[in-house]
Design an enzyme around this catalytic site. Structure first.
Site, PDB file in Angstrom:
ATOM      1  N   PRO A  89       2.924   2.524  -4.487  1.00 33.97           N
ATOM      2  CA  PRO A  89       4.071   2.254  -3.603  1.00 33.97           C
ATOM      3  C   PRO A  89       4.023   3.087  -2.319  1.00 33.97           C
ATOM      4  CG  PRO A  89       4.804   2.589  -5.882  1.00 33.97           C
ATOM      5  CD  PRO A  89       3.346   3.006  -5.820  1.00 33.97           C
ATOM      6  N   GLU A 116       2.774   8.428 -13.890  1.00 32.35           N
ATOM      7  CA  GLU A 116       3.465   8.630 -12.602  1.00 32.35           C
ATOM      8  C   GLU A 116       2.506   8.497 -11.424  1.00 32.35           C
ATOM      9  OE1 GLU A 116       6.810   8.806 -12.755  1.00 32.35           O
ATOM     10  OE2 GLU A 116       6.357   8.587 -14.887  1.00 32.35           O
ATOM     11  N   ARG A 154      -9.993 -15.742  -2.395  1.00 27.06           N
ATOM     12  CA  ARG A 154      -9.738 -17.105  -1.890  1.00 27.06           C
ATOM     13  C   ARG A 154     -10.133 -17.270  -0.428  1.00 27.06           C
ATOM     14  NH1 ARG A 154      -5.474 -19.572  -2.976  1.00 27.06           N
ATOM     15  NH2 ARG A 154      -4.827 -20.357  -0.969  1.00 27.06           N
ATOM     16  N   ASP A 169      -5.113 -25.435   9.187  1.00 29.03           N
ATOM     17  CA  ASP A 169      -4.262 -25.562  10.350  1.00 29.03           C
ATOM     18  C   ASP A 169      -4.051 -24.191  10.983  1.00 29.03           C
ATOM     19  OD1 ASP A 169      -2.996 -27.622  11.622  1.00 29.03           O
ATOM     20  OD2 ASP A 169      -1.811 -28.156   9.855  1.00 29.03           O
TER      21      ASP A 169
HETATM   22  C1  4H6 Z   1       0.264   4.672  -8.245  1.00 25.40           C
HETATM   23  C2  4H6 Z   1       1.279   5.611  -8.268  1.00 25.40           C
HETATM   24  C3  4H6 Z   1       1.582  -0.400  -6.849  1.00 25.40           C
HETATM   25  C4  4H6 Z   1       0.401   3.494  -8.972  1.00 25.40           C
HETATM   26  C5  4H6 Z   1       2.416   5.375  -9.020  1.00 25.40           C
HETATM   27  C6  4H6 Z   1       1.509   0.301  -8.042  1.00 25.40           C
HETATM   28  C7  4H6 Z   1       3.909  -0.680  -7.205  1.00 25.40           C
HETATM   29  C8  4H6 Z   1       2.796  -0.893  -6.427  1.00 25.40           C
HETATM   30  C9  4H6 Z   1       1.542   3.254  -9.733  1.00 25.40           C
HETATM   31  C10 4H6 Z   1       2.567   4.208  -9.752  1.00 25.40           C
HETATM   32  C11 4H6 Z   1       2.660   0.481  -8.795  1.00 25.40           C
HETATM   33  C12 4H6 Z   1       2.905  -1.656  -5.142  1.00 25.40           C
HETATM   34  C13 4H6 Z   1       3.609   4.204 -11.946  1.00 25.40           C
HETATM   35  C14 4H6 Z   1       4.978   4.437  -9.943  1.00 25.40           C
HETATM   36  C15 4H6 Z   1       4.818   3.723 -12.692  1.00 25.40           C
HETATM   37  C16 4H6 Z   1       6.146   3.966 -10.775  1.00 25.40           C
HETATM   38  C17 4H6 Z   1       1.635   1.964 -10.487  1.00 25.40           C
HETATM   39  N1  4H6 Z   1       3.836  -0.022  -8.340  1.00 25.40           N
HETATM   40  N2  4H6 Z   1       3.740   3.989 -10.522  1.00 25.40           N
HETATM   41  N3  4H6 Z   1       4.108  -1.819  -4.594  1.00 25.40           N
HETATM   42  N4  4H6 Z   1       2.705   1.156  -9.990  1.00 25.40           N
HETATM   43  O1  4H6 Z   1       1.889  -2.102  -4.632  1.00 25.40           O
HETATM   44  O2  4H6 Z   1       5.967   4.300 -12.127  1.00 25.40           O
END
Ligand code: 4H6
Length: 246
Positions: A89, A116, A154, A169
């Site tokens: 994230p 995490e 793709r 297009d």
């Molecule tokens: C890395 C760090 C990508 C990966 C933390 C991965 C959303 C996206 C993750 C986490 C992801 C995205 C572990 C954080 C579980 C929350 C795996 N979430 N998480 N938006 N989660 O691309 O707790």
């Protein structure tokens, strides 16, 4: 193109990659996929891949060594110029422009986090790019990694047939898609837009483009702001909005 994924759930990645466009591209050997499990790169009796966070708090953090060894193993088998991409994230937002750029590479190593996330030092030492699918949280990076693979594969030459190529297009590029209809002609009193039955290909193309413009304006104004409309496009949009108000 040589795709690879580092994941504690290799079967999850393997299964998704057997279906649809990506599965067919693999069977036709347009794309290869290798999966590396960090658990296979541990040397303790419990095959430990995670540990408690320094500073305390809930959850666990993925250890550097098993991830680094997984990445190094993949690097030795992938073409040079295959970047290591971590899905989280905290990454820069993945969009169609990024997909197009990645489609020009010889390969990539996608790192799927669990718990995490990973020890920050792994990102500093082994990751070239951190990408996010958007502002939402998944339980693991596997589904995000598979989304990147799908979006990139793709785009590769020969992967989609002429029928499937969505963006023949160049017009429609950067806009939301127009609505689609198939048989029957009427469902519970709701008819297919008349123009689509007219056989007038020019009128149909105009209507579809107008729908794409109108829906983009209503649902994703940020997409239109990037485009800078010509007078003709603005006219089409004005006409769409007038008809919507009736
Ligand atoms: C890395 C760090 C990508 C990966 C933390 C991965 C959303 C996206 C993750 C986490 C992801 C995205 C572990 C954080 C579980 C929350 C795996 N979430 N998480 N938006 N989660 O691309 O707790």
């Amino acid at each position: 193109m040589h795709m690879s994924v580092v994941s504690l759930f290799p079967e999850m990645v393997q299964t998704i990659a057997e279906f649809g466009v990506v599965g067919r591209a693999r069977r036709r050997e347009l794309v290869s996929l290798e999966i590396e499990n960090p658990r296979d790169h541990t040397d303790d009796a419990h095959n430990t891949v995670d540990d408690r966070p320094y500073g305390g708090g809930p959850g666990m953090v993925m250890k550097v060594a098993p991830l680094a060894a997984s990445i190094d193993a993949l690097k030795s088998r992938l073409p040079t110029g295959s970047p290591v991409i971590y899905l989280s994230p905290q990454g820069k937002v993945f969009d169609q422009d990024v997909a197009n750029r990645l489609a020009g590479l010889p390969g990539m190593i996608l790192v799927a986090g669990r718990y995490e996330g990973v020890d920050e030092r792994l990102i500093e030492s082994h990751v070239d790019e951190e990408l996010s699918l958007g502002d939402f949280v998944l339980s693991g990076g596997e589904i995000a990694a598979m989304a990147v693979i799908d979006a990139v594969v793709r785009l590769l030459p020969g992967v989609l047939g002429d029928d499937e190529s969505a963006t023949q297009d160049s017009f429609m590029e950067g806009l939301l898609d127009c609505p689609h209809y198939t048989r029957p002609e009427e469902i519970e009193g709701v008819a297919v837009p008349e123009v689509l039955l007219s056989g007038d290909h020019k009128a149909i193309a105009r209507w579809r483009y107008q729908q794409a413009l109108g829906r983009s304006f209503e649902r994703r104004p940020d997409l239109l702001e990037k485009l800078e409309l010509t007078d003709e496009q603005q006219q089409l949009l004005d006409e769409y909005l007038k008809e919507q108000r009736q």
